[in-house]
Design an enzyme around this catalytic site. Structure first.
Site, PDB file in Angstrom:
ATOM      1  N   ALA A  65     -10.571 -14.577   4.048  1.00 36.89           N
ATOM      2  CA  ALA A  65      -9.976 -14.510   5.378  1.00 36.89           C
ATOM      3  C   ALA A  65     -11.064 -14.721   6.430  1.00 36.89           C
ATOM      4  CB  ALA A  65      -9.293 -13.167   5.578  1.00 36.89           C
ATOM      5  N   GLU A 111      -6.363 -15.381  -3.462  1.00 36.43           N
ATOM      6  CA  GLU A 111      -4.935 -15.073  -3.348  1.00 36.43           C
ATOM      7  C   GLU A 111      -4.112 -16.354  -3.177  1.00 36.43           C
ATOM      8  OE1 GLU A 111      -4.797 -10.637  -1.433  1.00 36.43           O
ATOM      9  OE2 GLU A 111      -5.781 -12.194  -0.254  1.00 36.43           O
ATOM     10  N   GLU A 131     -12.831  -7.721  -1.051  1.00 35.59           N
ATOM     11  CA  GLU A 131     -12.425  -6.934   0.113  1.00 35.59           C
ATOM     12  C   GLU A 131     -12.961  -5.503   0.098  1.00 35.59           C
ATOM     13  OE1 GLU A 131      -9.203 -10.097  -0.385  1.00 35.59           O
ATOM     14  OE2 GLU A 131     -10.438  -8.845  -1.697  1.00 35.59           O
TER      15      GLU A 131
END
Length: 257
Positions: A65, A111, A131
């Site tokens: 991200a 993902e 993460e």
């Protein structure tokens, strides 16, 4: 015109979508995810497209991200994160989706890989969910899809340590279907896509649905769904064409009917 994607016209029924944020290792910001969701929605409606291949570049498929964007969100922003809807649309894509992965596929990149139906990885690919190093956990299906793909022990190790695994390890664990030379990864994915595109469209769609159901239902229910799909296909023109072509020793010409 997408800002963060390069979208090629269909070739042999296969559309190639390339993530294009090289300065950020293809980090998945909100705009990129929105563009990708829109392109997949469009491909789902286009009868000329049978399969979609998603790739990045040689250095990174997608390195996660956008951390800068994440840092700007407060609790209200997280609770109302528009990316959730984009991820749901990406996961709902009904046609076969192939990921051609070179370099890093970390966090959101991993993902996104797990939203694909088939994964072709270059020898240099790395897969991980780091993460935990930011004091958070995967938030786009990483804990759920990873465990289903590789099993509890490896999923626990990857998520709790944040450590990545190699392409070969990912293949052995069931996350990757095939490992290729990095320079041939996209070409191989396109070859597989073209092979699928030559099959009967209705059968491909129902086969994908049945296989996905196998991951989240019991065997008896799955067998009923499979039998129902098999029965539906028995009355199609493509089934009749497939049988005729086999008997006549020629390629079948499917029409999606």
């Amino acid at each position: 015109m997408p800002r963060y994607l390069v979208v090629q016209a269909p070739e042999d029924g296969v559309r190639l979508i390339t993530l294009q944020r090289p300065e950020a290792l293809n980090a998945l910001n909100t705009e990129l995810l929105a563009e990708l969701a829109a392109e997949l929605d469009s491909a789902d409606r286009d009868p000329a497209i049978a399969v979609v291949v998603i790739t990045g570049n040689r250095k990174a498929f997608a390195a996660g991200a956008d951390i800068r964007e994440m840092a700007e969100r407060d609790l209200v922003g997280i609770l109302n994160d528009p990316r959730v809807a984009h991820w749901q649309r990406i996961a709902a894509f009904s046609k076969p989706l192939i990921a051609a992965v070179n370099g890093f596929a970390l966090g959101g990149g991993c993902e996104l890989v797990m939203c694909a139906d088939i994964v072709i990885a270059g020898e240099d690919a790395r897969f991980g969910q780091p993460e935990i190093n930011l004091g958070i956990i995967p938030g786009a299906g990483g804990t759920q899809r990873l465990l289903r793909a590789v099993g509890k022990p490896l999923a626990m190790q990857m998520v709790l340590t944040g450590e990545s695994i190699s392409a070969r390890h990912a293949q052995q664990a069931g996350l990757v279907s095939e490992v290729s030379q990095p320079e041939l990864t996209v070409e191989r994915a396109m070859q597989i896509g073209a092979a699928i595109a030559r099959k009967a469209p209705l059968a491909v769609r129902l086969a994908k649905e049945a296989l996905l159901k196998a991951a989240d239902t019991d065997l008896a229910t799955g067998l009923r769904l499979e039998r129902h799909a098999f029965t539906l296909l028995a009355g199609t023109a493509d089934r009749a064409e497939g049988i005729r072509a086999f008997q006549e020793k020629r390629p079948a010409h499917f029409q999606g009917q």
